[in-house]
Design a protein around this motif. Structure first.
Motif: not given
Length: 680
Positions: A47, A44-45, A64, A67, A88, A86, A71, A83
């Motif tokens: 944040s 998970e991002y 991750i 997004l 995503l 990843n 976040h 990024l």
């Protein structure tokens, strides 16, 4: 440890939402407000753990998958978000609403298939990178109407088209990369808004044709990449408005001809700025325009000698530059002309007598002309030159005689096996002799004794293993090509002590070494080709006598290292080819004397880094190819990284200069790294 535990750690690592906060599994650089999370077990991002003052954030090689706008709200000062690689798969609409200062967004190497409307609105993005995802369709509603993007990279996706409605929002764009997709067509006038575009990459798509208008509104375009498409025909006026173009790649397409006038507008091409290699050119009379253009603009063409014919079979594999007028069927005729009466003649009887007299004289002159023309051998073509005759023969026997005023003789694709001085004695005016693919296994030492004017000798593609002493002891000889034979040794005794040769091509043989003694006799050399041999070591004095050398090709050998003094006396060198060897390192001062060097190829070696200062002092027109090496992206790579970022226009195939190690950076373009990634 479970992912939620990592998020707890991130939260506990912060005393408050101030600059002291830093995720425990990331690295923070407070002085530049940067955070780097590299290959950490995130799903998970993060944040909750990021400093609110972060301006630059890099998260790469994690798991991750999502997004969202929420976040990014944790870092309202963010200007750059990277990024890279990843997992995503989804991003939310209005993603950037909470980061209004964001100017750079890099989503390279994820698994994005589609993007929601408004995803890139709200922030003043200037740089957007979506390369190496799985995007199948580009949509206009991704962007606001007044987009400030200057750099857009959607390469390495699955796009089959790019809608004009998207491109019409990109009036500020300077760099557009659409390479490595599945584009089959660029719609007419779809790029008209891109008047500021300086760099356009369309390579490795499926384009088979281009509309004549496609580049007409790009007066600032400097770099155009069309490599590895399926282009088979180009409109004659395609580049009409590209007078500022400096680099054009058309290699590896299906071009059989270049239309007349196509390249004429390209008056500002850099040296080696045009690549036409790996095209199936048909070398017939339609090749005349390209042939003449290449002869006139050789310095503007990358590896000009490697632009070869695919057809007809008799010329397959031949360099276009090596062709003659007769081989291209470019015959020029000077017919005998007969007089005709003046439209306003004098009295009929006088006119008739005068006309008969002049006609008789003209017929006699024509008869004399035809009598003086030497007979042309069977299976040969003979082309009159301003001085002498050019004779080209294939499938030919030396038992036939040549016109005595032959000045250029080309014999190719035959099995003559043997040639002696007696065969050349009837043509004492010969200044160019080409014996190409003629199955020769040896040559007599006196071969050229009857050719006192010979300047060029081409022995390409025979089976010569060794040659006798004094065979090239000919004061008039300037150009010698012994390419693609089986020579095991280059003997200094082939030449006189002060040979006049300026061009020597020994490529494609079995040489394991070359001696300084050989080049002590060749101090006038300007072009030396030793490529595609088995050279393993070069003595530092090997080329020390070659003060006039301008081009040196050592590609395709087995060189592991070079001494610092190897090129120290070659100050006039402008092109140096070292690619496809086994070089593991280079001395820091090896190029120090080469102040005129303009092209250096060191791709496809085993280099892991380059010494600090290697390219310092190079002229602004210097170009290099560095791809295909074993670059180790650590502290030792800092000089290369700095130089690449400072001189991106000096590097061909910049994005292909990628890390080989460490594993976390493998295949990542060096130029895309940040300094913290090199700090291990």
């Amino acid at each position: 440890m479970k992912p939620r535990c990592y998020l707890l750690i991130l939260s506990l690592a912060c005393f408050s939402n101030v600059v002291l906060c830093c995720p425990a599994i990331c690295k923070c650089y407070p002085q530049r407000a940067e955070v780097v999370c590299n290959e950490v077990p995130l799903t998970e991002y993060p944040s909750q753990g990021l400093p609110e003052t972060t301006t630059m954030l890099t998260i790469q090689f994690t798991n991750i998958t999502l997004l969202t706008e929420q976040h990014l709200n944790a870092t309202p000062s963010l200007t750059e978000l990277h990024l890279y690689s990843n997992q995503l798969q989804n991003v939310s609409s209005h993603l950037l609403r909470g980061v209004p200062h964001l100017h750079t967004l890099d989503l390279t190497g994820n698994k994005l298939n589609e993007l929601p409307a408004g995803v890139f609105s709200h922030a003043q993005l200037r740089n957007l990178v979506l390369k190496k995802n799985q995007i199948q369709k580009a949509e206009a509603d991704w962007l606001p109407d007044n987009s400030n993007l200057t750099w857009l990279d959607v390469s390495g996706n699955r796009l089959t088209e790019v809608p004009a409605s998207l491109l019409q929002k990109l009036s500020q764009l300077e760099n557009l990369d659409l390479s490595n997709n599945k584009l089959e067509k660029i719609a007419a006038n779809s790029l008209t808004i891109l008047t500021r575009l300086e760099r356009l990459n369309l390579q490795n798509n499926k384009l088979d044709t281009l509309d004549p208008s496609v580049f007409q509104s790009m007066p600032n375009l400097a770099y155009l990449f069309l490599t590895r498409n399926k282009l088979n025909k180009l409109p004659p006026n395609l580049f009409q408005m590209l007078s500022r173009l400096q680099y054009l790649s058309l290699e590896d397409n299906q071009l059989s001809h270049i239309p007349t006038g196509l390249l004429d507008p390209l008056v500002n091409l850099d040296e080696d700025g045009l690549d036409l290699t790996v095209n199936p050119f048909v070398c017939d009379e339609k090749m005349e325009y390209l042939w003449r253009w290449l002869l006139k603009n050789k310095k503007k063409v990358f590896l000009a000698g490697s632009i070869t014919c695919a057809k007809p079979p008799s010329l397959a594999g031949r360099s276009v530059l090596s062709l003659t007028q007769s081989e291209l069927n470019l015959y020029t005729f000077k017919p005998c002309t007969l007089p005709f009466p003046n439209p306003n003649p004098p009295p009929p009887l006088l006119t008739m007598r005068l006309w008969l007299l002049v006609t008789l004289a003209a017929l006699v002159e024509c008869s004399i002309q035809q009598t003086d023309v030497p007979s042309c051998p069977h299976l040969c073509s003979c082309l009159p030159l301003p001085v002498g005759v050019e004779v080209s023969c294939s499938h030919f026997s030396l038992s036939e005689s040549f016109p005595p005023n032959t000045t250029r003789l080309s014999i190719q694709s035959t099995h003559i096996g043997v040639i002696t001085a007696s065969h050349l004695r009837p043509v004492p005016l010969l200044n160019k002799l080409q014996l190409y693919l003629t199955n020769l296994t040896n040559l007599p030492s006196d071969l050229l004794s009857s050719s006192p004017r010979l300047q060029t000798l081409d022995l390409t593609g025979n089976r010569l293993v060794r040659l006798p002493s004094n065979i090239f002891n000919q004061s008039s000889l300037r150009n010698l090509v012994i390419k693609d034979n089986q020579l095991e040794e280059a003997d200094p005794d082939w030449f006189s002590t002060n040979s006049s040769i300026t061009w020597l091509d020994l490529s494609g043989n079995n040489l394991t070494k070359v001696s300084a003694a050989l080049f002590q006799r060749l101090n006038h050399l300007e072009n030396l080709d030793l490529s595609d041999n088995n050279l393993q070591v070069l003595h530092p004095e090997t080329f020390s006598n070659l003060g006039h050398l301008e081009t040196l090709n050592l590609a395709g050998n087995r060189l592991i290292s070079l001494q610092a003094a190897t090129f120290s006396n070659n100050q006039k060198l402008t092109q140096l080819f070292l690619q496809e060897n086994r070089l593991q390192e280079l001395p820091a001062r090896i190029f120090q004397s080469l102040e005129h060097l303009e092209l250096l190829l060191i791709n496809k070696n085993q280099l892991q880094s380059l010494p600090t200062g290697l390219f310092d002092g190079m002229k602004s027109s210097f170009r290099t190819v560095l791809s295909g090496n074993s670059w180790k992206c650590d502290r030792e790579m800092t000089y290369v990284w700095t130089w690449l970022n400072a001189h991106p226009g000096n590097v061909f195939f910049l994005e292909e200069v990628t890390c080989d190690s460490p594993e976390t950076l493998k295949h990542k373009p060096v130029v895309s790294l940040n300094v913290s990634q090199l700090a291990w």
